[in-house]
Structures are given as structure tokens and as C-alpha cells.
Write an enzyme that holds these catalytic residues in place. Structure first.
Site, PDB file in Angstrom:
ATOM      1  N   LYS A 102       0.837  -1.197   0.000  1.00 49.35           N
ATOM      2  CA  LYS A 102       0.000   0.000   0.000  1.00 49.35           C
ATOM      3  C   LYS A 102       0.879   1.257   0.000  1.00 49.35           C
ATOM      4  CE  LYS A 102      -3.429   2.256   2.926  1.00 49.35           C
ATOM      5  NZ  LYS A 102      -4.357   2.139   4.049  1.00 49.35           N
TER       6      LYS A 102
ATOM      7  N   GLU B  56      10.559  -4.803   4.400  1.00 51.75           N
ATOM      8  CA  GLU B  56      10.605  -6.210   3.984  1.00 51.75           C
ATOM      9  C   GLU B  56      10.265  -6.341   2.499  1.00 51.75           C
ATOM     10  OE1 GLU B  56       9.084  -4.989   6.659  1.00 51.75           O
ATOM     11  OE2 GLU B  56       8.892  -6.474   8.272  1.00 51.75           O
TER      12      GLU B  56
ATOM     13  N   GLY C 140      -4.800  -1.854   5.134  1.00 51.09           N
ATOM     14  CA  GLY C 140      -4.012  -2.987   4.644  1.00 51.09           C
ATOM     15  C   GLY C 140      -4.679  -4.327   4.912  1.00 51.09           C
ATOM     16  N   ARG C 141      -5.153  -4.522   6.140  1.00 55.04           N
ATOM     17  CA  ARG C 141      -5.735  -5.823   6.507  1.00 55.04           C
ATOM     18  C   ARG C 141      -7.152  -6.002   5.979  1.00 55.04           C
ATOM     19  NH1 ARG C 141      -4.482  -2.507  10.533  1.00 55.04           N
ATOM     20  NH2 ARG C 141      -6.090  -1.681  11.921  1.00 55.04           N
TER      21      ARG C 141
ATOM     22  N   GLU D  87      -4.416  -6.665  14.977  1.00 57.69           N
ATOM     23  CA  GLU D  87      -3.923  -5.354  14.547  1.00 57.69           C
ATOM     24  C   GLU D  87      -5.055  -4.325  14.642  1.00 57.69           C
ATOM     25  OE1 GLU D  87      -0.450  -4.864  11.602  1.00 57.69           O
ATOM     26  OE2 GLU D  87      -2.163  -4.244  10.404  1.00 57.69           O
TER      27      GLU D  87
ATOM     28  N   HIS E  10      -4.615 -33.306  17.609  1.00 56.75           N
ATOM     29  CA  HIS E  10      -3.490 -34.146  18.015  1.00 56.75           C
ATOM     30  C   HIS E  10      -2.306 -33.304  18.473  1.00 56.75           C
ATOM     31  CE1 HIS E  10      -5.635 -37.679  16.584  1.00 56.75           C
ATOM     32  NE2 HIS E  10      -6.101 -36.855  15.663  1.00 56.75           N
TER      33      HIS E  10
ATOM     34  N   LYS F 250       9.411  -0.630  13.736  1.00 53.49           N
ATOM     35  CA  LYS F 250       9.926  -0.313  12.398  1.00 53.49           C
ATOM     36  C   LYS F 250      11.037   0.738  12.503  1.00 53.49           C
ATOM     37  CE  LYS F 250       5.693  -0.928   9.633  1.00 53.49           C
ATOM     38  NZ  LYS F 250       4.673  -0.225   8.844  1.00 53.49           N
TER      39      LYS F 250
END
Ligand code: F6P
Length: 538
Positions: free
Chosen positions: A200, A206, A260-261, A346, A377, A506
Site C-alpha cells: 500500500k 521487507e 491494509g488488513r 492489529e 493431536h 519499524k
């Protein structure tokens, strides 16, 4: 003002030891009263210890906190994300009929629908081989480079929609760990690989580091400087995408009112569209839109996102359960828990109310999970017999995609229902003793062994049943959770749409880079950080 939180706590103090299963004795039709239907799905929340009084108080709480008014404000494009001065309009991305949504005096819909058309045209051209790389070969592989909301939505949905894949293979790189991009590119042919840089802001460290590595790899492997035929950008920052060398017609833009999410519904979903095609992608949007319509129009009593939010607040704030487990009995939803972690944590992992004062109570819980039956399990032991109560959110389809394996789907369903039943009913010490009595054990040893086989029960869960994991259903499920998170955020009085909590790390990471590389001296750092910097030297 009436203190509804206090009323809820008082009520809970009277009923907290009542076994959930007793509620079915009191009300033989409890399932129909404590379940709700929407978009061909059923949400059962009868296996919680919420009763009519508790639910009435939770309705009052939603009224007092203005849930419906805030919902309407969100859909209308009001700037409810007021710490960033932005509207919250991811719902516009699935408003396929183009009903006008006016923001700052202009209808946002023409440009939303145009971008969707542009995405469809582009994805068709990639899928049918009209668009090629520099060597004139069609694209066989697509690598989406992004992180957080620019990764988790498409990665989750692409895995979920594997029965619909008929386009190029899709790969996702997110971690700044070079292992991620290295292992992904190693098996790919640069001549037939399309790189999608999904960010965005187009500044995320990253993503920019991985994008640089991928473009360097491609330039060197193809021995060309201009690889723009292999590049696509999904971003709000057109100036930055141009500086990176992406052709303007290969940039699919969106506006700052898409968080973003919440962005998988627009350009960030391009890798999904490339995998399943434009028509199925539109079905994905349509399912979400149906849930939007339900959320907007269904009365509180029948509103599925509101029901899920009420359960969340009841468990988190009133019962004091710190986490919730999301347990899809659907292997293709393997990344759903990770997706919901970002969506939920978030959005609602906040400590300050809209007006800037500390929240008077806990906000978002810890969200985690894994598909069933694998989780059974691994960690279900703790859910059944551990000292902490973990509300579980099960989900399972009426039918699977493999008709020849219908018997396995029945096994899957049976396991899902068995877990919620076991959690609620438990096993009493008398039942455990009876079990042990069938063995050779007697006396103290029988008693000791029996106690290890006791399940306290009364452990709450919800179950979502959906017809089949189609694009339409997936869209509806994701929109359900988006709106649940929204309602909870309104009840807690926080802003679900900013994420200042990720900023400090950040900033410090950028500074720390100089210390790790040795370019800067870490003077004045704390003792632990100095020790760790020294320990990192091989
Ligand atoms: O992790 C913080 C965050 O800002 C998320 O909200 C976002 O989804 C992610 O980083 C990626 O941001 P961008 O799309 O700008 O690269």
C-alpha cells in the site's frame, strides 16, 4: 449513564458455575434462539453460557455504544478512522452494483469499478497468454511480494480456493529473511515469472528488500535492464511505483480508505484473481457484499456479525478468557488463523479509547488456531483439560469439494461436532470411575487413574456451518469476521483502523541495521541489546 458492564459482571457472578448443558434443559429450543442464519450459513452460539439476560444486556451495550450508528457511518464513508483522518470503505470494493458512496463530495464507485475492470482485463491477458515476458513466453508463475495485509489476504484466499485454480501458479514471499525469496525463486524460470509488488505504502522495508532481490535476480538471469514486462505494482503510491520502474498501466491503485488488513477485495487480491479468474473473484466479492447487506439490515437479534461480537465480548471481558481459538475443519483454510490474527489483533489490539484516555477494560483477545483435525493431536489436550478456558470457534462445510471422498468429509464433520460436544459435556469423575471399573484397577489406583480422565466440561464454543468453501462463501466468512472485529472495536470504544503499535519497532529496526552491520556504534543502548549485538558476531 447506566453501567451495563457492571450489570453484566453481576449477572455473570450469579451464573458462572452453571453448566452450559443445563441451559438446554431450561430451554429445549435453545439452539434456535442462540443461533443465527445469514448468507446460507448458520452460526451456533448455544454452546456458550450466555443466557437471555446476558444477551439482553449485550444488546443494551451495543445500543449504548452506538454500534448501529457507527456501522452506518462506516458504510456512508464518514472518516471514522479519526487518528488518521480517513474513511473506512473496504466495503466499497465489493459494492458491485455501484451504489454511490460519496467521499469529500465525489462518488468513489466509478474509480473502484474501473480498477476492478482493469484487473480483470489484465488477469485475462496473463491467463490466456496474450501478455508475455521479455522472451515472448506466457507467464506460468506469479510471485506476490508483500507482507501483512499485502500478503495474508491473498495467501489465505489462494490456498482456500485451490479447487478453482486454473491460472498460473502463485507464490508468496513476505519475510525479510532471505530464505523466503531465495527458496521461492530457486525453482522458477525468470522468463515466465511475473513479479507482483504488493505494498500500500511502497515503503515497507521487507517488501522493498524482497522486491529489489527479485528484480536483480530477474535482470541478471534474463541479461536485460528493462524487466518492466514482468512487473506489476499494487499500491496507493503511484510516484514510488514509477521510481521503481513499474509501467503506469501495470499499477493497480487504491485509496487510503482501504486499510491494509482489509485490502484483499481490491488490487491486493490480484494474485488471487490470476489464480482463479475474474468471474470467481467477483463471486468472492459478491459473497462479502451479501454479508455487508446482512450486517447493515438485519436486526440486532438476527445479526450474525453482532452475535459473534457479543460472544467475543462476553468471553473476553465478562468471563475473563484471554484468548480465542479459530478452528476451521477445512484444510484449505490453513492460513485463516494467521489472517484473522492480523485482522483482529492489529485492529483491536489497542489500549487507548477514541478520546485518548486509557481503556477501562481489556480490548482484543489473543487469536490463534489451526485447522482441525490436526490441532486435535496437538493442542486440544490443553483446551479440554488445561487450567485455562479457551473459547473455540469451530467452522465446517456441509460438503467438500471431493465427492469421491465424501466419507472423509463425514469423518471431518463428525470430529468437529464431537469436539464441541466433548468440550461442553466433559466427563464427570463418576463417569471416569465407571470407565476405570472396567479395568483391573481398584481402590486408590482406580481413583487416581479416574481423576486423570475427568473433563470439567462447560467449555464454550461457537460453530459456523457453511454450504461449501466456494469463492462466494469465503467472501461471506471473511466479511463476517471483519464486521465482528468492527462491532467489538465499537463496544470497546477504540479505533479499529489504525495500527500505531507497529511503528516503533519499524523505526528501531532501521536504526538497529546500522549497529548490526557495524556501520554505527551502538552507544547508549541498553545492556541487553549491547550483549545481543555482541553475541550476533559469528
Ligand atoms: O504491519 C503493519 C502494516 O502497516 C500493516 O498494517 C500492513 O498490512 C503491512 O504493514 C504492509 O504494509 P504495506 O502494504 O504498506 O507494505
Amino acid at each position: 449513564m447506566r453501567d451495563i458492564w457492571n450489570d453484566l459482571q453481576n449477572h455473570h457472578s450469579h451464573i458462572k458455575d452453571r453448566p452450559i448443558v443445563d441451559l438446554f434443559d431450561v430451554d429445549g429450543t435453545r439452539f434456535s434462539h442462540f443461533s443465527t442464519n445469514a448468507v446460507d450459513m448458520v452460526l451456533d452460539y448455544s454452546k456458550t453460557n450466555m443466557d437471555g439476560t446476558a444477551r439482553g444486556l449485550l444488546f443494551d451495550l451495543m445500543r449504548q455504544t452506538g454500534v448501529e450508528a457507527k456501522r452506518d457511518a462506516m458504510f456512508a464513508g464518514e472518516k471514522i478512522n479519526d487518528t488518521e483522518g480517513r474513511a473506512v470503505l473496504h466495503t466499497a470494493l465489493r459494492n458491485l452494483a455501484g451504489v454511490p458512496i460519496v467521499l469529500d463530495g465525489a462518488d468513489v464507485m466509478p474509480s473502484v469499478l474501473q480498477t476492478l475492470e482493469d484487473m480483470k482485463l489484465f488477469s485475462s491477458a496473463v491467463r490466456d497468454g496474450t501478455l508475455t515476458g521479455v522472451a515472448g513466453k506466457p507467464f506460468t508463475d506469479v510471485v506476490n511480494i508483500g507482507i501483512g495485509g499485502s500478503d495474508l489476504g491473498p495467501v489465505m484466499a489462494t490456498a482456500a480456493m485451490s479447487p478453482y485454480h486454473d491460472g498460473p501458479r502463485t507464490h508468496f514471499v513476505s519475510n525479510v529473511d532471505g530464505a523466503d525469496i531465495h527458496d521461492t525463486l530457486k525453482g522458477l524460470n525468470p522468463e515466465t515469472t511475473l513479479l507482483i509488488i504488493a505494498s500500500k505504502t511502497f515503503t515497507t522495508i521487507e517488501t522493498m528488500a524482497n522486491a529489489q532481490t527479485a528484480t536483480d535476480w530477474m535482470k541478471s538471469a534474463l541479461s536485460v535492464d528493462d524487466i518492466s514486462d514482468h512487473l506489476v505494482a499494487l499500491s496507493t503510491a503511484a510516484d514510488k511505483t514509477a521510481a521503481f520502474g513499474v509501467k503506469p498501466e501495470r499499477v493497480f491503485g487504491f485509496e487510503d480508505w482501504v486499510g491494509g488488513r482489509y485490502s484483499v477485495w481490491g488490487p491486493i487480491g490480484l494474485s488471487l484473481m490470476l489464480a482463479i479468474g475474474g468471474d470467481d473473484f467477483v463471486q468472492f466479492l459478491q459473497g462479502a457484499h451479501e454479508m455487508d447487506t446482512h450486517f447493515k439490515t438485519a436486526p440486532m437479534e438476527q445479526n450474525m456479525p453482532m452475535a459473534l461480537a457479543m460472544v467475543g465480548v462476553w468471553h473476553s471481558n465478562i468471563c475473563g478468557y484471554a484468548t480465542r481459538a479459530v478452528l476451521p475443519y477445512e484444510q484449505r483454510l490453513t492460513r485463516l488463523p494467521a489472517y484473522l490474527q492480523q485482522l483482529d489483533m492489529e485492529s483491536n489490539g489497542k489500549g487507548v479509547a477514541m478520546n485518548g484516555v486509557d481503556l477501562p477494560r481489556d480490548s482484543g483477545p489473543i487469536v490463534w488456531g489451526e485447522p482441525g483435525t490436526n490441532g486435535q493431536h496437538a493442542f486440544y489436550q490443553l483446551i479440554h483439560q488445561g487450567t485455562r478456558v479457551i473459547p473455540c470457534e469451530f467452522m465446517v462445510a456441509q460438503s467438500g469439494h471431493e465427492p469421491d471422498l465424501a466419507h472423509q468429509h463425514e469423518l471431518l464433520q463428525a470430529n468437529c461436532l464431537a469436539q464441541s460436544e466433548a468440550l461442553m459435556l466433559g466427563r464427570s469423575v463418576n463417569e471416569a470411575r465407571a470407565l476405570m471399573a472396567a479395568t483391573d484397577l481398584t481402590g486408590d489406583e482406580l481413583e487416581r487413574q479416574a481423576r486423570h480422565r475427568v473433563f470439567k466440561g462447560s467449555r464454550p464454543s461457537t460453530t459456523l456451518i457453511y454450504p461449501k468453501l466456494t469463492p462466494y462463501t469465503l467472501g461471506a466468512i471473511i466479511a463476517l469476521y471483519e464486521h465482528r472485529v468492527f462491532v467489538e472495536g465499537v463496544i470497546w470504544g477504540l479505533n479499529s483502523f489504525d495500527q500505531w503499535g507497529v511503528e516503533l519497532g519499524k523505526v528501531l529496526a532501521t536504526e538497529m541495521q546500522g549497529y548490526v552491520s557495524g556501520a554505527d556504534a551502538p552507544d547508549g543502548k541498553d545492556g541487553s541489546t549491547l550483549g545481543l549485538l555482541a553475541a550476533l558476531k559469528p
